[in-house]
Design an enzyme around this catalytic site. Structure first.
Site, PDB file in Angstrom:
ATOM      1  N   GLY A 256       0.832  -1.203   0.000  1.00 17.52           N
ATOM      2  CA  GLY A 256       0.000   0.000   0.000  1.00 17.52           C
ATOM      3  C   GLY A 256       0.864   1.249   0.000  1.00 17.52           C
ATOM      4  O   GLY A 256       2.055   1.200   0.326  1.00 17.52           O
ATOM      5  N   CYS A 257       0.253   2.361  -0.372  1.00 15.43           N
ATOM      6  CA  CYS A 257       1.010   3.613  -0.466  1.00 15.43           C
ATOM      7  C   CYS A 257       1.435   4.119   0.907  1.00 15.43           C
ATOM      8  O   CYS A 257       2.616   4.388   1.140  1.00 15.43           O
ATOM      9  CB  CYS A 257       0.197   4.661  -1.218  1.00 15.43           C
ATOM     10  SG  CYS A 257      -1.483   4.891  -0.606  1.00 15.43           S
ATOM     11  N   TYR A 258       0.486   4.233   1.836  1.00 16.04           N
ATOM     12  CA  TYR A 258       0.852   4.664   3.190  1.00 16.04           C
ATOM     13  C   TYR A 258       1.841   3.693   3.837  1.00 16.04           C
ATOM     14  O   TYR A 258       2.826   4.118   4.435  1.00 16.04           O
ATOM     15  CB  TYR A 258      -0.392   4.778   4.076  1.00 16.04           C
ATOM     16  CG  TYR A 258      -1.261   5.987   3.858  1.00 16.04           C
ATOM     17  CD1 TYR A 258      -0.750   7.278   3.979  1.00 16.04           C
ATOM     18  CD2 TYR A 258      -2.611   5.848   3.582  1.00 16.04           C
ATOM     19  CE1 TYR A 258      -1.565   8.404   3.816  1.00 16.04           C
ATOM     20  CE2 TYR A 258      -3.441   6.967   3.428  1.00 16.04           C
ATOM     21  CZ  TYR A 258      -2.910   8.236   3.540  1.00 16.04           C
ATOM     22  OH  TYR A 258      -3.729   9.329   3.394  1.00 16.04           O
TER      23      TYR A 258
ATOM     24  N   THR B 230       4.092   1.816   2.482  1.00 15.90           N
ATOM     25  CA  THR B 230       5.438   1.971   1.921  1.00 15.90           C
ATOM     26  C   THR B 230       6.195   3.084   2.628  1.00 15.90           C
ATOM     27  O   THR B 230       7.315   2.893   3.115  1.00 15.90           O
ATOM     28  CB  THR B 230       5.363   2.259   0.408  1.00 15.90           C
ATOM     29  OG1 THR B 230       4.799   1.123  -0.248  1.00 15.90           O
ATOM     30  CG2 THR B 230       6.732   2.561  -0.179  1.00 15.90           C
TER      31      THR B 230
END
Lengths: 347, 347, 347, 347
Positions: B152-154, B156
């Protein structure tokens, strides 16, 4: 105040705080703007600096030297830190009440000021007479004050986020993290790399990590509420918007807690405070833009046993100019909300 | 790979992740885009959905049914959570390696998934074969994986913020606060009240307080690094920008610490990781926009005895599409940086 | 060019054009950046000025005096108007080809320059040797040029909007209105009231009404295409975005016209021009952001008998840096698109 | 009006116009908001739809059916085009005056309406009684009107740009180009691809080229002023801001002209019009944001013999809600500026 109007001066016309004061005071029913000063623009119409006032406030700017020649009720100092103190010293016995929007008298002493502001303080006597102008906490003292230290923008939102818990001595020492985000006007009207559009637009960054001077202002006020020292981890960030501060405050509490108890603590603390709105969902900064409101939303996280409080203000208003007007209303026994009933401008 | 190109399919063309994958893969020297699918736009040119590709990628969109009829090397799934799992199940023996950009295989088990995603998981076998595709932590496993759960972006940005300290077991349990801020593209391409311009522009707010599903992804990965359970207070916020995540992570450490030691720990951990840049000042999201970089800046606050780490990524790239390409490079033994050398677009 | 790389210097590192040139040239397969100069930052790493290059382009900045000491193939002048001319004069026989991104050699003569730029021109001989570097019009001349006057940003979009009609002598004299809108980077990196975030954000205004110096550049080029004088009403506006120019051009035509004929004229004129995309709907500036494209959309209004043409470019790229690289490619017989294949970054 | 307040209803609560009407009327000293309607949200507090009103306007939303059951002085219709006409027909004899903010009665006839709106008109009688509510042109008629067709946002700015010249019959037929730019709120509160943040932010594009329905509204009003048909080339564009319209209008004039004469024509035409500010420099949209002002700046270009006029309004206020309140003030013989003295919110 019967039917005469308060005569006010705004000292420092060029910045955002000066123009916001003018905007509010111009429509305040009990106020007459007697003069506005700017040393670098003497003689120019005020609206030359702030064209939104064209045809509405075109009075020529005066030098601050003119202030003592007039009979004034209130002097608003919209000046940088380190500059206000000299004017306060000079005008303290002028008969006018002074509301200082700088940081010069917000802290407890010359020593604390000089440590955090890295600047010599030339009028330490002011610390004794100055009242910290946060109406939700100090309304009674404000009413009889002659010198108001108008709170900082970040401290206003931060203190109102956690005051109900500190006042009840419920906060675990050393557990407080305040992650704060401000619109660009907090950086002032001066053109420099920080305020260049292309450094702000589509960008977001932290600054003043571990050392921002608003930290001590928050710690002193919250600590004073609890009757013990408060330590706060405060990190400001720069938002790509003009106005608004959002504070996300985290803390561990002593003893048991649940959402209902938390909400009740906040409701009781802020009942009868017309400008703190206890929200039932997370507020955004646009919910308060252009208004004097501070929206507060406290959450209990049962999983982590932590309180999270979101607060939103307009940094130029509740964080500066409208707070100053609120203080003036209290000092002159006017209705608390006079001139401050603007509904947030959204969208 | 000698001189033949990898044949890839992008399943799910309509979203931002799909278009970013196409953008990267189109200029990747070892890749040929064989097909792009979209059930609701079959037959339309890809550039009709994303006009920036006009004259560059006008191939007609296919149905996902066509995927199994082609000989492919890699299938990228750019689909919503809950949809990917069925395709993984269907294509697991197709001969193609699968890189899933959804959250369907990022967690440790069906049970954890169903608790946090509130959705039934139909292919629990996938959890065993899936490798968590964060190259800085799992490069070796990724090289031999057949199924990648792209992070996921957060998570990472959050994991890369604190991994060096968790890996050394230096974090005090229960002290971690991750205050995260994301650009609007993280909310997806779907038009709704949340993504309406006037709700985002000049605004800023928190959401998913105390319950966002990326919390568990972060906790599982950081806990696994330390060999013990990790508890994280994670709060996401919505920034009025298109791209970028900035994470401000706070933690107390065990034992003594100072700035030099902290910097050294990070430098050693990230040496030879070409896409983590250890910065010497706080990064802004624009410093990494349009690139595969994760910029990291760890600070020791001697006054509060706390570590503060700032990390910045482009949520659509290091937080999604370029991370997927990085994983592909590793899986096919290509040079790690191939197709990923874009310099951030600033301003 | 066999397997040796072109040695290039970028003179003027501090602005946006300098950093965009560096970004493009660093990933250009046939180029080696030999030096970057900045008089005010000699010795500092380039990435100190532009942190997006951290770890990618950290070479120390040199003084322009060093330029003549090196054997160079190309010198890019990313300097303000009025400064370039002296360097062109100094380095004209250095053996390096010069691409000047300023306005110093774009016009037809010293007289015209001095009238519109209100500045004395010290190297009028340059006007004869300089080739106007708009590849869509002058590719052949560019190939053999030693000095390129790289076009202005507004002129690039404006000229490409109307060139097909002027070239066919179809424009009614005195009917042309060009209403142009540019992102803020067009105003440069210097911090001043114009570039302050709060003056740009949520704002929009016209400037240079009836007298902007790009007017004459547009008029000279369009007039030259038609073989007669061209008069253009040109009004630029400032958009609250970083990048992008959108031109809305209006003109009356001579003789009969309809949409099909209009489209055909544009299609023929721009066939084989890889970077002009003839669109079938109105382009937005984000459709070309970060790319070398100029998107053009001509409309015939049967009701008013007027042609309306919309054109979009990235002002820093097709309007400056990538146009310069395109010119370099032509001058050194490289593939026209080398290093210029970036797909627009959207969103 | 002695000491009783006007009872008003706002029909259509969910859009931006509805919420702006509420914001203005709530602070209007002579108004009481009796009801607000929304068919899809009956029973919900108004502040649920528009949280900026939390604690200020929490009245439950009613059905439009309730309108006829109350004794009302004014009904504001904040409804989409094509919906208003039925309510006007229904309530025309209710005793309340109606101010319709839609486009349903702005044009001259059913025929013109149906051609440009592509929609059947069900109450053509309304065209006769409706008064076009532009106070600068029609104050006298407005005072005695029972039905006001509140002008469109683009037409307000466009007509005020050129009215002084049309009124003097000075405009050359067929020479008028109006290039207009609007903030996103002009597109409404409905979530769709057009209003998605990532399609608007950092973007700019034209739409409705050669066919926007505001064209005919502008042409009819300007033509009527001149006593002859007016043809206008009108092109709207979408700005990445919330509020504001900037119009750049171009025209050729008949006979001789110079800057002084032009300024004089505008000064005379707008003397005694308190909300048109004749500026001495180009206004930006932020100079009028949040206010009822229309700032106008006419320029004579001696070189091209063309007039260029820049006008700025807040599309939600002078272009909609505050114009409606202005009309109400006139209709009820209140001071023209009552409730409309807000100074623009800048920054």
């Amino acid at each position: 105040m019967s039917n005469t109007k308060l005569k006010v001066a705004i000292v420092g016309a060029s910045g955002f705080t000066g123009s916001e004061l003018a905007r509010l005071l111009l429509n305040h029913p009990t106020v007459e703007i007697s003069m506005i000063t700017s040393e670098s623009h003497v003689g120019k119409p005020f609206s030359d600096l702030h064209p939104q006032f064209f045809d509405r406030l075109d009075i020529p700017l005066a030098s601050a030297e003119e202030v003592s020649k007039q009979s004034l009720d209130v002097i608003f100092l919209a000046l940088p830190h380190g500059v206000s103190m000299d004017f306060v010293s000079k005008w303290k016995d002028s008969g006018a009440k002074i509301i200082d929007l700088s940081g010069d008298f917000r802290l407890s002493s010359k020593e604390v000021y000089e440590e955090w502001y890295q600047k010599k303080h030339t009028y330490p006597e002011g610390f004794e007479s100055a009242v910290y102008g946060l109406p939700e906490l100090f309304a009674e003292k404000i009413k009889s004050a002659k010198l108001i230290a108008n709170p900082g923008c970040y401290p206003t939102a931060s203190i109102l986020s956690l005051a109900p818990l500190f006042a009840k001595k419920l906060i675990q020492e050393d557990s407080v993290v305040i992650d704060a985000k401000s619109g660009l006007t907090g950086a002032g009207i001066k053109a420099n790399a920080t305020t260049h559009f292309s450094n702000v637009n589509e960008n977001f960054k932290a600054y003043g990590i571990a050392g921002h001077r608003h930290t001590i202002e928050i710690e002193e006020q919250l600590g004073s509420l609890a009757g013990s020292e408060a330590i706060v981890q405060f990190t400001p960030h720069l938002l790509p918007v003009d106005r608004g501060i959002l504070v996300t405050a985290y803390a561990k509490v002593k003893g048991a807690m649940d959402q209902d108890s938390l909400t009740k603590i906040y409701r009781e603390f802020y009942q009868d405070k017309p400008f703190v709105r206890l929200r039932n969902q997370a507020p955004g900064i646009k919910d308060v833009r252009g208004s004097h409101y501070c929206d507060v939303f406290p959450v209990w996280d049962q999983r982590t046993k932590r309180v999270i409080v979101i607060s939103a203000i307009d940094n130029l208003l509740k964080g500066a100019a409208s707070q100053a007007v609120h203080n003036m209303n209290l000092m002159f026994d006017l209705p608390e909300s006079e001139g401050l009933t603007q509904i947030p401008l959204k969208p």
